[in-house]
Design a protein around this motif. Structure first.
Motif, PDB file in Angstrom:
ATOM      1  N   VAL A  20      33.974  79.950  20.218  1.00  0.00           N
ATOM      2  CA  VAL A  20      32.965  80.859  20.736  1.00  0.00           C
ATOM      3  C   VAL A  20      33.202  80.885  22.244  1.00  0.00           C
ATOM      4  O   VAL A  20      33.227  79.836  22.887  1.00  0.00           O
ATOM      5  N   VAL A  21      33.438  82.084  22.773  1.00  0.00           N
ATOM      6  CA  VAL A  21      33.775  82.228  24.190  1.00  0.00           C
ATOM      7  C   VAL A  21      32.778  83.156  24.870  1.00  0.00           C
ATOM      8  O   VAL A  21      32.208  84.053  24.249  1.00  0.00           O
ATOM      9  N   ILE A  22      32.604  82.932  26.164  1.00  0.00           N
ATOM     10  CA  ILE A  22      31.639  83.712  26.928  1.00  0.00           C
ATOM     11  C   ILE A  22      32.263  84.125  28.251  1.00  0.00           C
ATOM     12  O   ILE A  22      33.128  83.425  28.775  1.00  0.00           O
ATOM     13  N   LYS A  23      31.831  85.286  28.750  1.00  0.00           N
ATOM     14  CA  LYS A  23      32.342  85.780  30.031  1.00  0.00           C
ATOM     15  C   LYS A  23      31.218  86.475  30.783  1.00  0.00           C
ATOM     16  O   LYS A  23      30.178  86.808  30.223  1.00  0.00           O
ATOM     17  N   SER A  24      31.445  86.695  32.051  1.00  0.00           N
ATOM     18  CA  SER A  24      30.520  87.475  32.849  1.00  0.00           C
ATOM     19  C   SER A  24      30.579  88.924  32.356  1.00  0.00           C
ATOM     20  O   SER A  24      31.658  89.453  32.112  1.00  0.00           O
ATOM     21  N   THR A  28      34.075  89.058  37.402  1.00  0.00           N
ATOM     22  CA  THR A  28      34.614  87.779  36.950  1.00  0.00           C
ATOM     23  C   THR A  28      33.685  86.646  37.370  1.00  0.00           C
ATOM     24  O   THR A  28      32.874  86.797  38.289  1.00  0.00           O
ATOM     25  N   PHE A  29      33.838  85.510  36.704  1.00  0.00           N
ATOM     26  CA  PHE A  29      33.042  84.350  37.071  1.00  0.00           C
ATOM     27  C   PHE A  29      33.297  83.936  38.520  1.00  0.00           C
ATOM     28  O   PHE A  29      32.369  83.727  39.287  1.00  0.00           O
ATOM     29  N   LEU A  30      34.561  83.800  38.894  1.00  0.00           N
ATOM     30  CA  LEU A  30      34.878  83.261  40.217  1.00  0.00           C
ATOM     31  C   LEU A  30      34.456  84.170  41.363  1.00  0.00           C
ATOM     32  O   LEU A  30      33.948  83.716  42.376  1.00  0.00           O
ATOM     33  N   ARG A  31      34.640  85.438  41.204  1.00  0.00           N
ATOM     34  CA  ARG A  31      34.392  86.369  42.305  1.00  0.00           C
ATOM     35  C   ARG A  31      32.962  86.889  42.338  1.00  0.00           C
ATOM     36  O   ARG A  31      32.369  87.022  43.403  1.00  0.00           O
ATOM     37  N   ASP A  32      32.389  87.176  41.169  1.00  0.00           N
ATOM     38  CA  ASP A  32      31.157  87.962  41.133  1.00  0.00           C
ATOM     39  C   ASP A  32      29.926  87.260  40.561  1.00  0.00           C
ATOM     40  O   ASP A  32      28.810  87.661  40.849  1.00  0.00           O
ATOM     41  N   PHE A  33      30.104  86.269  39.729  1.00  0.00           N
ATOM     42  CA  PHE A  33      28.998  85.734  38.942  1.00  0.00           C
ATOM     43  C   PHE A  33      27.941  85.022  39.791  1.00  0.00           C
ATOM     44  O   PHE A  33      28.258  84.234  40.666  1.00  0.00           O
ATOM     45  N   GLU A  34      26.686  85.323  39.476  1.00  0.00           N
ATOM     46  CA  GLU A  34      25.523  84.609  40.024  1.00  0.00           C
ATOM     47  C   GLU A  34      24.758  84.047  38.834  1.00  0.00           C
ATOM     48  O   GLU A  34      24.825  84.586  37.725  1.00  0.00           O
ATOM     49  N   ASP A  35      24.001  83.005  39.047  1.00  0.00           N
ATOM     50  CA  ASP A  35      23.406  82.272  37.927  1.00  0.00           C
ATOM     51  C   ASP A  35      22.414  83.062  37.069  1.00  0.00           C
ATOM     52  O   ASP A  35      22.074  82.623  35.984  1.00  0.00           O
ATOM     53  N   LYS A  36      21.975  84.199  37.489  1.00  0.00           N
ATOM     54  CA  LYS A  36      21.046  85.004  36.682  1.00  0.00           C
ATOM     55  C   LYS A  36      21.712  86.247  36.083  1.00  0.00           C
ATOM     56  O   LYS A  36      21.048  87.072  35.467  1.00  0.00           O
ATOM     57  N   ASP A  37      23.021  86.371  36.241  1.00  0.00           N
ATOM     58  CA  ASP A  37      23.734  87.540  35.738  1.00  0.00           C
ATOM     59  C   ASP A  37      23.847  87.522  34.209  1.00  0.00           C
ATOM     60  O   ASP A  37      23.792  86.461  33.582  1.00  0.00           O
ATOM     61  N   ASP A  38      24.048  88.702  33.650  1.00  0.00           N
ATOM     62  CA  ASP A  38      24.235  88.825  32.208  1.00  0.00           C
ATOM     63  C   ASP A  38      25.600  88.275  31.801  1.00  0.00           C
ATOM     64  O   ASP A  38      26.566  88.338  32.560  1.00  0.00           O
ATOM     65  N   LEU A  39      25.632  87.777  30.581  1.00  0.00           N
ATOM     66  CA  LEU A  39      26.856  87.243  30.000  1.00  0.00           C
ATOM     67  C   LEU A  39      27.154  87.958  28.695  1.00  0.00           C
ATOM     68  O   LEU A  39      26.255  88.482  28.044  1.00  0.00           O
ATOM     69  N   HIS A  40      28.420  87.951  28.308  1.00  0.00           N
ATOM     70  CA  HIS A  40      28.856  88.562  27.049  1.00  0.00           C
ATOM     71  C   HIS A  40      29.593  87.486  26.258  1.00  0.00           C
ATOM     72  O   HIS A  40      30.375  86.726  26.815  1.00  0.00           O
ATOM     73  N   ILE A  41      29.336  87.431  24.958  1.00  0.00           N
ATOM     74  CA  ILE A  41      29.860  86.344  24.133  1.00  0.00           C
ATOM     75  C   ILE A  41      30.588  86.917  22.920  1.00  0.00           C
ATOM     76  O   ILE A  41      30.234  87.990  22.428  1.00  0.00           O
ATOM     77  N   GLY A  42      31.597  86.208  22.483  1.00  0.00           N
ATOM     78  CA  GLY A  42      32.363  86.627  21.315  1.00  0.00           C
ATOM     79  C   GLY A  42      32.911  85.419  20.574  1.00  0.00           C
ATOM     80  O   GLY A  42      32.714  84.274  20.979  1.00  0.00           O
ATOM     81  N   VAL A  43      33.636  85.698  19.495  1.00  0.00           N
ATOM     82  CA  VAL A  43      34.195  84.650  18.634  1.00  0.00           C
ATOM     83  C   VAL A  43      35.667  84.960  18.405  1.00  0.00           C
ATOM     84  O   VAL A  43      36.033  86.117  18.180  1.00  0.00           O
ATOM     85  N   THR A  44      36.506  83.927  18.443  1.00  0.00           N
ATOM     86  CA  THR A  44      37.918  84.119  18.125  1.00  0.00           C
ATOM     87  C   THR A  44      38.214  83.573  16.732  1.00  0.00           C
ATOM     88  O   THR A  44      37.640  82.573  16.304  1.00  0.00           O
ATOM     89  N   SER A  45      39.119  84.237  16.054  1.00  0.00           N
ATOM     90  CA  SER A  45      39.565  83.797  14.735  1.00  0.00           C
ATOM     91  C   SER A  45      40.583  82.670  14.884  1.00  0.00           C
ATOM     92  O   SER A  45      40.954  82.293  16.005  1.00  0.00           O
ATOM     93  N   SER A  46      41.085  82.182  13.763  1.00  0.00           N
ATOM     94  CA  SER A  46      42.117  81.138  13.805  1.00  0.00           C
ATOM     95  C   SER A  46      43.416  81.643  14.422  1.00  0.00           C
ATOM     96  O   SER A  46      44.254  80.851  14.844  1.00  0.00           O
ATOM     97  N   LYS A  47      43.576  82.950  14.494  1.00  0.00           N
ATOM     98  CA  LYS A  47      44.763  83.553  15.111  1.00  0.00           C
ATOM     99  C   LYS A  47      44.505  83.963  16.564  1.00  0.00           C
ATOM    100  O   LYS A  47      45.353  84.584  17.197  1.00  0.00           O
ATOM    101  N   GLY A  48      43.309  83.674  17.087  1.00  0.00           N
ATOM    102  CA  GLY A  48      42.979  84.023  18.461  1.00  0.00           C
ATOM    103  C   GLY A  48      42.524  85.454  18.650  1.00  0.00           C
ATOM    104  O   GLY A  48      42.430  85.928  19.776  1.00  0.00           O
TER     105      GLY A  48
END
Length: 169
Positions: A20-24, A28-48
């Motif tokens: 289960v992976v999450i991103k801004s 990007t996290f490094l350049r733009d993310f602030e602690d109250k920003d929205d996040l987007h989440i997804g799931v990877t299969s066994s093949k990525g």
């Protein structure tokens, strides 16, 4: 003093199967993310392969470059469970729920998809996946807090060229 290396917390989803992976959501996290920003989440299969749900509906395929700074929130490490991971992912993905018309940024979003998948998978953190709020509190927030420490350090070094521990709260 000797220099030390701080582990880089960000990943590309295709390198982390059964995760289960999450991103801004924006930037990007490094350049733009602030602690109250929205996040987007997804799931990877066994093949990525990335499964994500947003205003486009459920999309399945390779992650686009906006996922290159993702965090792993959960990773299945037992290879004998990879088949059940893929089966649960396929079952949830085939459900007619994940349409663009049903998507709602607040009430029915990517977190609902991930929680539905984890509930279908079973056997992992049952209390943490009982609701979307508990999942965010117990799984997502700790990963973000850890990454935010790295982000703060990165930004100090980027801006000042150095970082002195203990002088910044």
């Amino acid at each position: 003093m000797f220099p030390f290396r701080v582990p880089y917390p960000f990943v590309r989803p295709d390198q982390h199967s059964c995760s289960v992976v999450i991103k801004s959501t924006d930037g990007t996290f490094l350049r733009d993310f602030e602690d109250k920003d929205d996040l987007h989440i997804g799931v990877t299969s066994s093949k990525g392969v990335l499964y994500e749900y947003d205003q486009r509906g459920l999309t399945i395929g390779p992650a686009n470059p906006s996922w290159d700074q993702s965090l792993v929130v959960f990773k299945e490490t037992s290879q004998h469970r990879f088949l059940s991971w893929d089966d649960a992912l396929k079952t949830v993905a085939e459900h007619s729920t994940w349409t663009p018309s049903r998507y709602c940024e607040i009430n029915f979003n990517c977190y609902d998809f991930v929680v539905a998948f984890l509930q279908n998978l079973g056997g992992h953190c049952d209390d943490a996946i009982s609701t979307k709020a508990k999942f965010i509190e117990q799984c997502v927030s700790p990963a973000i807090a850890k990454a935010f420490k790295y982000i703060k350090l990165y930004r100090h070094v980027w801006e000042d060229g150095f970082y002195l521990c203990g002088l910044d709260s």
